[in-house]
Scaffold this motif. Structure first.
Motif, PDB file in Angstrom:
ATOM      1  N   ARG A  57       0.837  -1.194   0.000  1.00  0.00           N
ATOM      2  CA  ARG A  57       0.000   0.000   0.000  1.00  0.00           C
ATOM      3  C   ARG A  57       0.872   1.245   0.000  1.00  0.00           C
ATOM      4  NH1 ARG A  57      -4.000  -0.620   4.950  1.00  0.00           N
ATOM      5  NH2 ARG A  57      -4.532   1.464   4.209  1.00  0.00           N
ATOM      6  N   PRO A  58       0.458   2.279  -0.732  1.00  0.00           N
ATOM      7  CA  PRO A  58       1.291   3.490  -0.780  1.00  0.00           C
ATOM      8  C   PRO A  58       1.253   4.235   0.540  1.00  0.00           C
ATOM      9  CG  PRO A  58      -0.776   3.837  -1.945  1.00  0.00           C
ATOM     10  CD  PRO A  58      -0.747   2.384  -1.573  1.00  0.00           C
ATOM     11  N   LEU A  59       2.307   4.967   0.818  1.00  0.00           N
ATOM     12  CA  LEU A  59       2.384   5.777   2.031  1.00  0.00           C
ATOM     13  C   LEU A  59       1.381   6.928   1.929  1.00  0.00           C
ATOM     14  CD1 LEU A  59       4.144   6.106   4.658  1.00  0.00           C
ATOM     15  CD2 LEU A  59       5.437   7.818   3.362  1.00  0.00           C
ATOM     16  N   PRO A  60       0.599   7.179   2.987  1.00  0.00           N
ATOM     17  CA  PRO A  60      -0.379   8.282   2.916  1.00  0.00           C
ATOM     18  C   PRO A  60       0.313   9.631   2.776  1.00  0.00           C
ATOM     19  CG  PRO A  60      -0.240   7.422   5.154  1.00  0.00           C
ATOM     20  CD  PRO A  60       0.534   6.480   4.289  1.00  0.00           C
ATOM     21  N   HIS A  61      -0.350  10.530   2.074  1.00  0.00           N
ATOM     22  CA  HIS A  61       0.155  11.889   1.862  1.00  0.00           C
ATOM     23  C   HIS A  61      -0.917  12.886   2.299  1.00  0.00           C
ATOM     24  CE1 HIS A  61       3.236   9.872  -0.431  1.00  0.00           C
ATOM     25  NE2 HIS A  61       3.859  11.019  -0.662  1.00  0.00           N
ATOM     26  N   PRO A  62      -0.525  14.020   2.814  1.00  0.00           N
ATOM     27  CA  PRO A  62      -1.513  15.050   3.172  1.00  0.00           C
ATOM     28  C   PRO A  62      -2.037  15.754   1.926  1.00  0.00           C
ATOM     29  CG  PRO A  62       0.697  15.875   3.565  1.00  0.00           C
ATOM     30  CD  PRO A  62       0.851  14.439   3.128  1.00  0.00           C
ATOM     31  N   HIS A  63      -3.116  16.474   2.095  1.00  0.00           N
ATOM     32  CA  HIS A  63      -3.668  17.241   0.969  1.00  0.00           C
ATOM     33  C   HIS A  63      -2.745  18.395   0.597  1.00  0.00           C
ATOM     34  CE1 HIS A  63      -7.459  15.060   0.833  1.00  0.00           C
ATOM     35  NE2 HIS A  63      -7.547  15.166   2.159  1.00  0.00           N
ATOM     36  N   ALA A  64      -2.132  19.017   1.595  1.00  0.00           N
ATOM     37  CA  ALA A  64      -1.218  20.138   1.345  1.00  0.00           C
ATOM     38  C   ALA A  64      -0.061  20.023   2.330  1.00  0.00           C
ATOM     39  CB  ALA A  64      -1.931  21.472   1.507  1.00  0.00           C
ATOM     40  N   LEU A  65       1.154  19.795   1.807  1.00  0.00           N
ATOM     41  CA  LEU A  65       2.338  19.649   2.655  1.00  0.00           C
ATOM     42  C   LEU A  65       3.041  21.000   2.719  1.00  0.00           C
ATOM     43  CD1 LEU A  65       4.071  17.770   4.334  1.00  0.00           C
ATOM     44  CD2 LEU A  65       5.305  17.116   2.269  1.00  0.00           C
ATOM     45  N   SER A  66       2.657  21.793   3.703  1.00  0.00           N
ATOM     46  CA  SER A  66       3.245  23.113   3.867  1.00  0.00           C
ATOM     47  C   SER A  66       4.638  23.000   4.480  1.00  0.00           C
ATOM     48  CB  SER A  66       2.342  23.967   4.769  1.00  0.00           C
ATOM     49  OG  SER A  66       2.227  23.378   6.060  1.00  0.00           O
ATOM     50  N   PRO A  67       5.466  24.030   4.360  1.00  0.00           N
ATOM     51  CA  PRO A  67       6.809  23.987   4.986  1.00  0.00           C
ATOM     52  C   PRO A  67       6.743  23.784   6.493  1.00  0.00           C
ATOM     53  CG  PRO A  67       6.690  25.763   3.372  1.00  0.00           C
ATOM     54  CD  PRO A  67       5.300  25.240   3.518  1.00  0.00           C
ATOM     55  N   LEU A  80      16.862   6.503  12.524  1.00  0.00           N
ATOM     56  CA  LEU A  80      16.569   6.641  11.098  1.00  0.00           C
ATOM     57  C   LEU A  80      17.647   7.465  10.420  1.00  0.00           C
ATOM     58  CD1 LEU A  80      12.751   7.465  11.359  1.00  0.00           C
ATOM     59  CD2 LEU A  80      13.793   5.231  10.973  1.00  0.00           C
ATOM     60  N   SER A  81      17.915   7.131   9.168  1.00  0.00           N
ATOM     61  CA  SER A  81      18.821   7.934   8.359  1.00  0.00           C
ATOM     62  C   SER A  81      18.072   9.161   7.824  1.00  0.00           C
ATOM     63  CB  SER A  81      19.372   7.100   7.203  1.00  0.00           C
ATOM     64  OG  SER A  81      18.318   6.688   6.342  1.00  0.00           O
ATOM     65  N   GLU A  82      18.840  10.122   7.305  1.00  0.00           N
ATOM     66  CA  GLU A  82      18.208  11.322   6.743  1.00  0.00           C
ATOM     67  C   GLU A  82      17.330  10.964   5.541  1.00  0.00           C
ATOM     68  OE1 GLU A  82      21.161  14.167   5.821  1.00  0.00           O
ATOM     69  OE2 GLU A  82      21.692  14.593   7.910  1.00  0.00           O
ATOM     70  N   GLU A  83      17.767   9.996   4.760  1.00  0.00           N
ATOM     71  CA  GLU A  83      16.969   9.570   3.607  1.00  0.00           C
ATOM     72  C   GLU A  83      15.656   8.941   4.055  1.00  0.00           C
ATOM     73  OE1 GLU A  83      17.392   6.672  -0.339  1.00  0.00           O
ATOM     74  OE2 GLU A  83      19.021   6.854   1.112  1.00  0.00           O
ATOM     75  N   ALA A  84      15.683   8.122   5.128  1.00  0.00           N
ATOM     76  CA  ALA A  84      14.459   7.505   5.635  1.00  0.00           C
ATOM     77  C   ALA A  84      13.518   8.554   6.205  1.00  0.00           C
ATOM     78  CB  ALA A  84      14.803   6.455   6.684  1.00  0.00           C
ATOM     79  N   VAL A  85      14.067   9.577   6.873  1.00  0.00           N
ATOM     80  CA  VAL A  85      13.218  10.643   7.424  1.00  0.00           C
ATOM     81  C   VAL A  85      12.495  11.376   6.305  1.00  0.00           C
ATOM     82  CG1 VAL A  85      13.263  12.849   8.642  1.00  0.00           C
ATOM     83  CG2 VAL A  85      14.541  10.912   9.549  1.00  0.00           C
ATOM     84  N   GLU A  86      13.215  11.716   5.233  1.00  0.00           N
ATOM     85  CA  GLU A  86      12.583  12.410   4.113  1.00  0.00           C
ATOM     86  C   GLU A  86      11.503  11.556   3.464  1.00  0.00           C
ATOM     87  OE1 GLU A  86      12.867  15.467   3.004  1.00  0.00           O
ATOM     88  OE2 GLU A  86      14.210  15.952   4.668  1.00  0.00           O
ATOM     89  N   GLU A  87      11.710  10.233   3.430  1.00  0.00           N
ATOM     90  CA  GLU A  87      10.719   9.351   2.811  1.00  0.00           C
ATOM     91  C   GLU A  87       9.458   9.232   3.657  1.00  0.00           C
ATOM     92  OE1 GLU A  87      10.325   4.656   1.387  1.00  0.00           O
ATOM     93  OE2 GLU A  87      12.210   5.446   2.172  1.00  0.00           O
ATOM     94  N   VAL A 121       8.278  11.503   5.902  1.00  0.00           N
ATOM     95  CA  VAL A 121       7.663  12.783   6.279  1.00  0.00           C
ATOM     96  C   VAL A 121       6.216  12.899   5.795  1.00  0.00           C
ATOM     97  CG1 VAL A 121       7.704  15.235   5.638  1.00  0.00           C
ATOM     98  CG2 VAL A 121       9.684  14.195   6.711  1.00  0.00           C
ATOM     99  N   PRO A 122       5.868  12.539   4.528  1.00  0.00           N
ATOM    100  CA  PRO A 122       4.453  12.662   4.114  1.00  0.00           C
ATOM    101  C   PRO A 122       3.501  11.828   4.962  1.00  0.00           C
ATOM    102  CG  PRO A 122       5.880  12.397   2.196  1.00  0.00           C
ATOM    103  CD  PRO A 122       6.732  12.129   3.393  1.00  0.00           C
ATOM    104  N   GLY A 123       3.928  10.621   5.398  1.00  0.00           N
ATOM    105  CA  GLY A 123       3.046   9.796   6.224  1.00  0.00           C
ATOM    106  C   GLY A 123       2.753  10.434   7.563  1.00  0.00           C
ATOM    107  N   VAL A 124       3.774  10.996   8.221  1.00  0.00           N
ATOM    108  CA  VAL A 124       3.555  11.683   9.502  1.00  0.00           C
ATOM    109  C   VAL A 124       2.694  12.929   9.288  1.00  0.00           C
ATOM    110  CG1 VAL A 124       4.709  12.857  11.414  1.00  0.00           C
ATOM    111  CG2 VAL A 124       5.686  10.757  10.463  1.00  0.00           C
ATOM    112  N   ALA A 125       2.938  13.651   8.193  1.00  0.00           N
ATOM    113  CA  ALA A 125       2.146  14.850   7.914  1.00  0.00           C
ATOM    114  C   ALA A 125       0.672  14.507   7.690  1.00  0.00           C
ATOM    115  CB  ALA A 125       2.717  15.572   6.697  1.00  0.00           C
ATOM    116  N   LEU A 150       8.073   1.525  10.447  1.00  0.00           N
ATOM    117  CA  LEU A 150       7.336   2.792  10.578  1.00  0.00           C
ATOM    118  C   LEU A 150       6.469   3.055   9.352  1.00  0.00           C
ATOM    119  CD1 LEU A 150      10.066   5.102  12.152  1.00  0.00           C
ATOM    120  CD2 LEU A 150       8.204   3.904  13.303  1.00  0.00           C
ATOM    121  N   ARG A 151       6.950   2.714   8.177  1.00  0.00           N
ATOM    122  CA  ARG A 151       6.146   2.896   6.962  1.00  0.00           C
ATOM    123  C   ARG A 151       4.879   2.049   7.034  1.00  0.00           C
ATOM    124  NH1 ARG A 151       7.057   4.251   1.470  1.00  0.00           N
ATOM    125  NH2 ARG A 151       5.538   3.252   0.119  1.00  0.00           N
TER     126      ARG A 151
END
Length: 312
Positions: A178-188, A210-217, A219-223, A254-255
């Motif tokens: 299943r794809p990682l959930p994304h928010p409607h608008a990912l503001s800064p 977590l590595s920096e690459e894993a954190v960036e991947e 981020v949309p799910g937490v948002a 976590l994903r």
């Protein structure tokens, strides 16, 4: 003792054939009578192999067949670490001295065998079988020719039951991830909050580094959770509760939890308001038979109205 040793060495140098070189190494060659290995100069003087690879290659070539020559075994024998030994083995493999083919055993298992070639590129297709050498002065006896044997006549066997048909595999196809959930608008601001939350997880669970690459991947799910008004405490509890021991892939876990445990959006105020009740027709008392019937206006029930219509 030192003087005797020097005298013996001086005597050995006088027996070296030919003139001694003016500089460089002097070879005192004494033939070996046991426990020696013939090593080609193509390995001992290889122009591209490191000294560690040459030494390990000579060591492997001197071992009997069946000896353990893996990274663990060599690291236990020599002071070089596993990383340096692994690099040397790769050098030998790249230059054709070492091969690691995968072979299937009689029981169906697939294993990796280690083959060392003392001369890369010169391995015969098959090893010739040894032949007997006749003694001097003795005429070898001719090899008897075997008499031809008639081929056996095949005997027809009774036909047995047909082989059972192979049933199709019942293994269920692997479901796509299943794809990682994304928010409607990912503001800064939302991205920064989600990134800080993920980097702070290791303070609450030391396994979640977590590595920096894993954190960036991730981020949309937490948002997406934060966008649905999930508190950071509730999100942290969902991600850190009941962690497996040992945890090999924290980012993958976590994903999965961010995707599988995603809560629905909070309902609005209008969604929680009580719905309007359906208007119910009230009861009336019939003026003729005094029975109850439903109607918005007083009068007669259905039966009484039918009697009046027949009388009319």
């Amino acid at each position: 003792m030192d003087t005797q040793h020097d005298i013996a060495l001086t005597r050995a140098l006088t027996q070296v054939p030919g003139p001694l070189p003016s500089s460089g190494v002097i070879h005192v060659v004494i033939p070996h009578t046991g426990r020696f290995t013939i090593v080609g100069n193509h390995l001992a003087q290889h122009a591209e192999l490191s000294l560690t690879a040459i030494g390990i290659g000579v060591h492997i070539q001197s071992l009997p067949a069946g000896s353990k020559v893996g990274i663990k075994a060599l690291a236990a024998r020599f002071p070089e670490g596993e990383t340096k030994i692994a690099s040397a083995l790769r050098e030998l493999e790249n230059h054709g001295y070492l091969h690691r083919p995968r072979m299937r055993l009689a029981n169906g298992w697939v294993v990796t065998r280690t083959v060392f070639r003392n001369q890369p590129g010169a391995v015969p297709d098959r090893v010739p079988e040894p032949t007997a050498v006749p003694e001097p002065g003795r005429v070898p006896e001719p090899t008897p020719v075997p008499e031809p044997v008639a081929a056996p006549v095949p005997i027809p066997l009774p036909e047995g039951p047909p082989a059972p048909a192979r049933l199709p595999s019942r293994t269920a196809p692997k479901q796509p991830r299943r794809p990682l959930p994304h928010p409607h608008a990912l503001s800064p601001e939302l991205r920064q909050t989600a990134s800080t939350f993920l980097a702070d997880l290791r303070r609450h669970a030391e396994e979640l580094v977590l590595s920096e690459e894993a954190v960036e991947e991730l981020v949309p799910g937490v948002a997406a959770w934060l966008e649905r008004d999930a508190t950071t405490d509730a999100l942290r509890h969902a991600l850190t509760a009941d962690l497996p021991k040992p945890l090999k892939h924290p980012a993958r876990l976590l994903r999965h939890r961010l995707t599988a445990l995603l809560p629905p959006p909070l309902p609005g105020i209008h969604d929680l308001a009580p719905s309007r009740r359906t208007q119910v027709t009230p009861f009336q008392t019939c003026d003729g038979c005094e029975r109850a019937f439903r109607s918005h206006h007083p009068g007669h029930c259905r039966d009484c109205r039918a009697q009046y219509w027949e009388a009319a």
